[in-house]
Design a protein around this motif. Structure first.
Motif: not given
Lengths: 120, 496
Positions: A92-93, A96-99, B234, B276, B278
């Protein structure tokens, strides 16, 4: 009247009932565990929901359908869990970060890229 | 808790450098299979988990612009930029391992204010520790709650076969579960698509990605305050996915078009848009599709270069630097109370027995060389005193003090590129003094009764014009103001 619609998992559950009715609820739990990989609680929760919607009934622990299979269609659910939590826990992060969602324009551009790709 | 926070901060700084290095190497490896990039992140994980490491000349930190002398002054195995006792230091002193940056930081930390009851740095440290703890717990709870919610939502997924389930709540396939992972697929995939997708997910399982990712998340919870760690998480996730994609491509052959379309359909198959929170560069799906289209079967040449580079970078990032022989092992306040002269010699301290150097000359020379070039350095000094011949003392005095001897004082002398700091513990109290200059004095004693014929002293002073004669005069003079602030750190005597 529109055909009655069920989401895919509910439809699969009803299919178990249609194939085996009338069926003792205890037996239904076993069938669902075997065919759907469901836990007991999942079977009872779903059964209760579909009884409330009028698709099935549970009379004295014997389950049967109230609506024949040919009247029911499936629909694609509009609720995607990982819309918010993209898959396995920390993914989910990534969402969150990458869309993870693409804009229409981006999707079209990628489609063009893929189409233009020649498989050599 | 604060000590733990300082440890975490120290590990975070080392890891940040490693993350930066991995990111640069990733760029070089752009054309190579992504499994190499993925593997590189293990060096970051190692640095985030383990404060200690081995020393090697091949260390990343032996390269410019790094200089870890100060960071290693508290121990060779761990890089310590922020000392454990920062909260109680009269002149808080930190390093970042890069001299240019050190110079900018120097002096920005508030000095201890003797009048206030609490050191300002101590206050900041306490606040930081609390914030860190709160953030960590919050992120952990967030992670656990969303895991449970997702798990509950998938309870009515339909068993396909083995560990594969279908769910209408799944948009794109994924693996879930820490001990017994299950693969969740959306309904309605055709046979080919399902084969690609399963190959991808099964490779995740085979490689234990379903465990690696939550563990990486755990690290992220601990290091949530470091933006580079978020970036690393990421990018690692992306490398993980892309390497699985490549695995599918290499086992399935010419399927780039079909596979790319499949990913695109997962990503654009949405009923309602979610902005999103961010937006971060290119979306990962876009990257993945481009990666798939550009994929070529790796040539043996690329594979071997990738392997070699990967191993080299992993080793360089994991190793601590070897520098001028740092003499210090454990922090001063953690030395055992019966620390002996023998141990001091073995640990490479510069040892002075009754004011004459007896061990560690080469360490001292290295220190002088390093500081002479203006580079930070640090060294541990041990001063050993014996009583000598009892006849020199009045019998009562001898009886009174004989149990206190021999005495051993251990001090650390550190040069940060600007100032010299000498510090040591006396009666469990840290005594720390700073000086501008390290002066060298050589000569013959003025007194004819001296037991030595020549002396060589190194003395810390704040005045580089002062002579040893003046200092000596100040020592013996009763005149007010004649005393010159100095600290005799090194004595080498030639006895008559």
């Amino acid at each position: 009247m529109d055909a009655l619609r069920l989401c895919e998992s509910d439809y699969r559950f009803m299919s178990v009932i249609w194939e085996n009715e009338p069926v003792a609820s205890r037996e239904l739990v076993e069938l669902c565990a075997e065919k759907l990989g469901w836990k007991k609680s999942t079977t009872y929760t779903t059964l209760k929901k579909l009884c409330e919607k009028g698709f099935a009934q549970n009379a004295d622990t014997v389950v049967s359908s109230l609506i024949p299979q040919n009247k029911v269609q499936t629909y694609e659910s509009e609720r995607f869990v990982e819309r918010t939590f993209e898959g396995s826990l920390p993914q989910f992060l990534a969402a969150f970060l990458g869309g993870k969602t693409l804009s229409d324009q981006e999707a079209a551009e990628l489609k063009r890229l893929i189409d233009a790709h020649s498989e050599g | 808790m604060e000590t733990l926070f300082i440890k975490i901060l120290n590990m975070s700084i080392t890891a940040s450098y490693v993350i930066a290095a991995v990111m640069i190497v990733r760029l070089l490896l752009q054309k190579a299979p992504k499994k190499y990039s993925y593997l590189l992140w293990s060096a970051v994980a190692f640095r985030l988990c383990c404060p200690l490491s081995f020393q090697s000349v091949f260390s990343l930190f032996n390269m410019k612009p790094f200089d870890m002398t100060a960071a290693q002054s508290y121990g060779k195995e761990a890089l310590q930029y922020i000392p454990d006792q920062i909260g109680t230091m009269s002149q808080p002193n930190i390093t970042v391992g890069i001299p240019v940056a050190n110079a900018m930081i120097a002096g920005s930390l508030p000095a201890a204010t003797p009048t206030a009851s609490v050191n300002p740095v101590q206050i900041w440290l306490s606040i930081g520790t609390i914030l860190w703890g709160v953030g960590m717990v919050a992120l952990l709870i967030f992670g656990i709650v969303s895991y449970i919610r997702l798990h509950r939502n998938l309870s009515n997924a339909i068993l396909a076969e083995g560990i594969v389930y279908y769910s209408e709540k799944v948009r794109s396939p994924f693996v879930l579960g820490f001990i017994r992972p299950k693969i969740y697929l959306p309904f309605g995939l055709n046979e080919n698509m399902q084969r690609f997708v399963l190959a991808h997910e099964k490779y995740h399982i085979k490689r234990l990605d379903y465990m690696i990712k939550p563990l990486a998340f755990l690290l992220l919870c601990v290091y949530w305050f470091n933006p580079l760690c978020w970036l690393a998480f990421f990018l690692m996730s992306k490398d993980m996915e892309m390497s699985c994609d490549e695995k599918v491509l290499s086992s399935e052959g010419q399927i780039q078009k079909a596979y790319g379309t499949l990913l695109l359909s997962f990503a654009s198959n949405r009923r309602f848009p979610v902005p999103s929170p961010l937006a971060f560069g290119e979306s990962s799906v876009k990257m993945r599709i481009k990666n798939i289209l550009n994929w070529k079967k790796p040539t043996p040449w690329i594979t071997s270069i990738g392997t070699v580079l990967c191993i080299a970078v992993l080793a360089a990032c994991s190793a601590n630097p070897t520098l001028t022989k740092s003499t210090t092992g454990i922090p001063l306040n953690q030395l055992q109370s019966d620390y002996s002269l023998e141990q001091a010699k073995n640990d490479g301290c510069v040892v002075f027995e009754d004011n004459d150097i007896t061990s560690g000359q080469s360490e001292w020379d290295a220190f002088i060389k390093q500081t002479g070039e203006g580079k930070p350095a640090s060294i541990r000094l041990a001063y050993y005193y014996t009583l000598g011949d009892p006849s020199q003392y009045a019998p009562e005095l001898y009886e009174e003090i004989k149990d206190d001897y021999p005495m051993l004082y251990v001090k650390d002398l550190t040069f940060d590129g600007e100032l010299y700091t000498i510090e040591g513990y006396e009666d469990n109290q840290l005594i720390s003094k700073q000086y501008q200059y390290l002066m060298k004095y050589e000569g013959q004693p003025q007194s004819s009764t001296a037991i030595f014929s020549n002396y060589l002293y190194y003395v810390l002073t704040n005045d580089d014009t002062v002579t040893w004669g003046e200092i000596e005069h100040g020592l013996f003079s009763s005149q007010f103001g004649a005393w010159i602030d100095h600290y005799l750190v090194y004595t080498d005597l030639i006895f008559k």
